[in-house]
Motif scaffolding. Sequence first.
Motif, PDB file in Angstrom:
ATOM      1  N   UNK A   1       0.856  -1.191   0.000  1.00  0.00           N
ATOM      2  CA  UNK A   1       0.000   0.000   0.000  1.00  0.00           C
ATOM      3  C   UNK A   1       0.889   1.237   0.000  1.00  0.00           C
ATOM      4  N   UNK A   2       0.619   2.169  -0.913  1.00  0.00           N
ATOM      5  CA  UNK A   2       1.261   3.479  -0.913  1.00  0.00           C
ATOM      6  C   UNK A   2       0.210   4.504  -0.530  1.00  0.00           C
ATOM      7  N   UNK A   3       0.421   5.196   0.596  1.00  0.00           N
ATOM      8  CA  UNK A   3      -0.591   6.109   1.135  1.00  0.00           C
ATOM      9  C   UNK A   3      -0.265   7.553   0.794  1.00  0.00           C
ATOM     10  N   UNK A   4      -1.353   8.353   0.641  1.00  0.00           N
ATOM     11  CA  UNK A   4      -1.172   9.758   0.291  1.00  0.00           C
ATOM     12  C   UNK A   4      -1.811  10.729   1.238  1.00  0.00           C
ATOM     13  N   UNK A   5      -2.489  10.252   2.267  1.00  0.00           N
ATOM     14  CA  UNK A   5      -3.132  11.162   3.205  1.00  0.00           C
ATOM     15  C   UNK A   5      -4.272  10.490   3.935  1.00  0.00           C
ATOM     16  N   UNK A   6      -4.905  11.250   4.833  1.00  0.00           N
ATOM     17  CA  UNK A   6      -6.018  10.786   5.666  1.00  0.00           C
ATOM     18  C   UNK A   6      -5.595   9.597   6.525  1.00  0.00           C
TER      19      UNK A   6
ATOM     20  N   UNK B   1       3.491   7.790   5.119  1.00  0.00           N
ATOM     21  CA  UNK B   1       3.176   8.352   3.814  1.00  0.00           C
ATOM     22  C   UNK B   1       4.491   8.609   3.085  1.00  0.00           C
ATOM     23  N   UNK B   2       4.659   7.991   1.925  1.00  0.00           N
ATOM     24  CA  UNK B   2       5.857   8.158   1.116  1.00  0.00           C
ATOM     25  C   UNK B   2       5.422   8.784  -0.200  1.00  0.00           C
ATOM     26  N   UNK B   3       5.443  10.120  -0.260  1.00  0.00           N
ATOM     27  CA  UNK B   3       4.903  10.828  -1.421  1.00  0.00           C
ATOM     28  C   UNK B   3       5.673  10.503  -2.706  1.00  0.00           C
ATOM     29  N   UNK B   4       7.005  10.528  -2.711  1.00  0.00           N
ATOM     30  CA  UNK B   4       7.697  10.201  -3.966  1.00  0.00           C
ATOM     31  C   UNK B   4       7.349   8.811  -4.495  1.00  0.00           C
ATOM     32  N   UNK B   5       7.239   7.829  -3.603  1.00  0.00           N
ATOM     33  CA  UNK B   5       6.905   6.472  -4.057  1.00  0.00           C
ATOM     34  C   UNK B   5       5.464   6.400  -4.545  1.00  0.00           C
ATOM     35  N   UNK B   6       4.560   7.114  -3.854  1.00  0.00           N
ATOM     36  CA  UNK B   6       3.172   7.154  -4.308  1.00  0.00           C
ATOM     37  C   UNK B   6       3.089   7.722  -5.722  1.00  0.00           C
ATOM     38  N   UNK B   7       3.823   8.802  -5.979  1.00  0.00           N
ATOM     39  CA  UNK B   7       3.776   9.428  -7.299  1.00  0.00           C
ATOM     40  C   UNK B   7       4.334   8.507  -8.377  1.00  0.00           C
ATOM     41  N   UNK B   8       5.202   7.570  -8.007  1.00  0.00           N
ATOM     42  CA  UNK B   8       5.731   6.616  -8.977  1.00  0.00           C
ATOM     43  C   UNK B   8       4.670   5.622  -9.447  1.00  0.00           C
TER      44      UNK B   8
END
Length: 413
Positions: free
Chosen positions: A281-286, A291-298
Motif C-alpha cells: 500500500x502506498x498512502x497519500x493522506x487521511x 506516507x511516502x509521497x515520492x513512491x506514491x507518485x511513482x
Amino acid sequence: MELLRNAVRPYAWGSRTALAELLGEPSPAPHPEAELWMGAHPGDPSRVLDDAGAEQSLLARIEADPERELGGRTAARWGNRLPFLLKVLAAEEPLSIQAHPSAEQAAEGWRREEAAGIPRDAPNRNYPDPTPKPELLCALTEFHALAGFRDPVRTLALLEAVRTPGLAAYTDLLAGQPDSAGLRALFTMWITLPQQALEGLLPDLIDACVRHVKERGEFTRECRTVLELGESYPGDAGVLAALLMNRVVLQPGEAIFLSAGNLHAYLRGTGVEVLANSDNVLRGGLTPKHVDVPELLRVVDFGCGDMPVTTGELVGRVRVYRTPAPEFELSRVSWSAGERDAVELPGGRPRILLCAGGSVTVRGGDRELVLGPGRSAWVPAADPGLTALPTGADGGELFQATVGGAAGRHDER
C-alpha cells in the motif's frame, strides 16, 4: 468442504455494529470492527473446522497438500499460495487515500527495500511482499468511496464553484492544462505543500464548501466530502486531493474494480472485498500511518474520467464480477423470499463461500453445510461441484471467491 473460523480486524475506522450484526454477535461491539478476513493470509489465516470441531490453519492446510487444496495449475502459478483474500469490510470513518503497485512495480520495490535492509514489518516499509494488490469491492449496503481522478473539465467547474483567493492559482494551473498531465502537476503540488501552507489554504476552502452546501449547489456531494474529511483529518493534504477524485456511491450488488495505480479511499459502508493476497500500500493522506509521497507518485495512474461501476454479468443464476486480475474472481447468487431453486457451482478451483444474508445450504458429494449470515466455508480444488439453495423461505445471498478464469471452468488440476 469445511467451515471456516475467521479473524475480525479491529482497525479504528471500523464499525461497532455492522460486523457484529452480520455475525450475530452483541451489538454494538466494545471496539470498532473493520474487516472480517477469509483466506490464507500469513497475518491472520482462517481456521478450518472439521466435523469433530478440531481446527487447523488454512495456511498450514495448503502448505501440507497444495495439489489437493489449490489444484496443480493454481499451485504452480502462485507458488503454492492461495492468491486471493476475501473480506467483509465495514467502514464507519474514511480509510486512507492510497494506491497499489503493478506487478512490475511491486517486484522492483520489494527488491529495492530488501537490498536496503528495511525490515519487512517496519512501519516505513512500502513493499513487504513482491506482488501486486488489485481489488474488487461489492457493496452490501450503500457504500461511499473516492476512486480515480475526475475529468479535469468537471474538476475545474468544481474548483470555480468553491473558488477562494488561495485556490485561485491552483485552479488557473489546471485550467492551463486540463488533462492527465495537469492533474499530475496539481496533485503533486498539493500533496507536497508544507503544513503551514495547508493550514492557510484549508479553512477558506471549508468555508466555501459550507456556503455551497447551504445554497444546494451543483457540487453539494463533493463539498460534503471535503467537509467530512476536513472534520476527521484537519490540516491534511488528502482533503485537497479529494477535490480531484470521483465520489462514487454504490448500491447493494454494485461493484468497483481498483486496478494498479488507482488512487482511492473508502469512506463509509459495508461491502465484500476480494483482493490479491498482498500488503503493498502506498498512502497519500487521511492517515497517521507512513506516507511516502515520492513512491506514491511513482505508482499513481493519472488517467481520468468516470469510475466504472458494474453489476456483474449474469451467467444462469450466478452473477460474475469479471476483472482483468488473474488472482481472483468474485461471483454472487441471491434468492428472494420464496425462491427455492438450486444453483450449480462447478468444481475444480479452490474457493471460499460466504453467506451474506439469509441462510444457504451447500451440498457436494456426501457433504452438506448450512451457512448462516457471516459464515463461510473452504472448498478445495479437489472437491466436486456444489449445489447451493436457500435453507428457508426467506431467501439468501451467497458469495464465491476463487482464482481468476472463465466462469464455469471445471479443471484447474
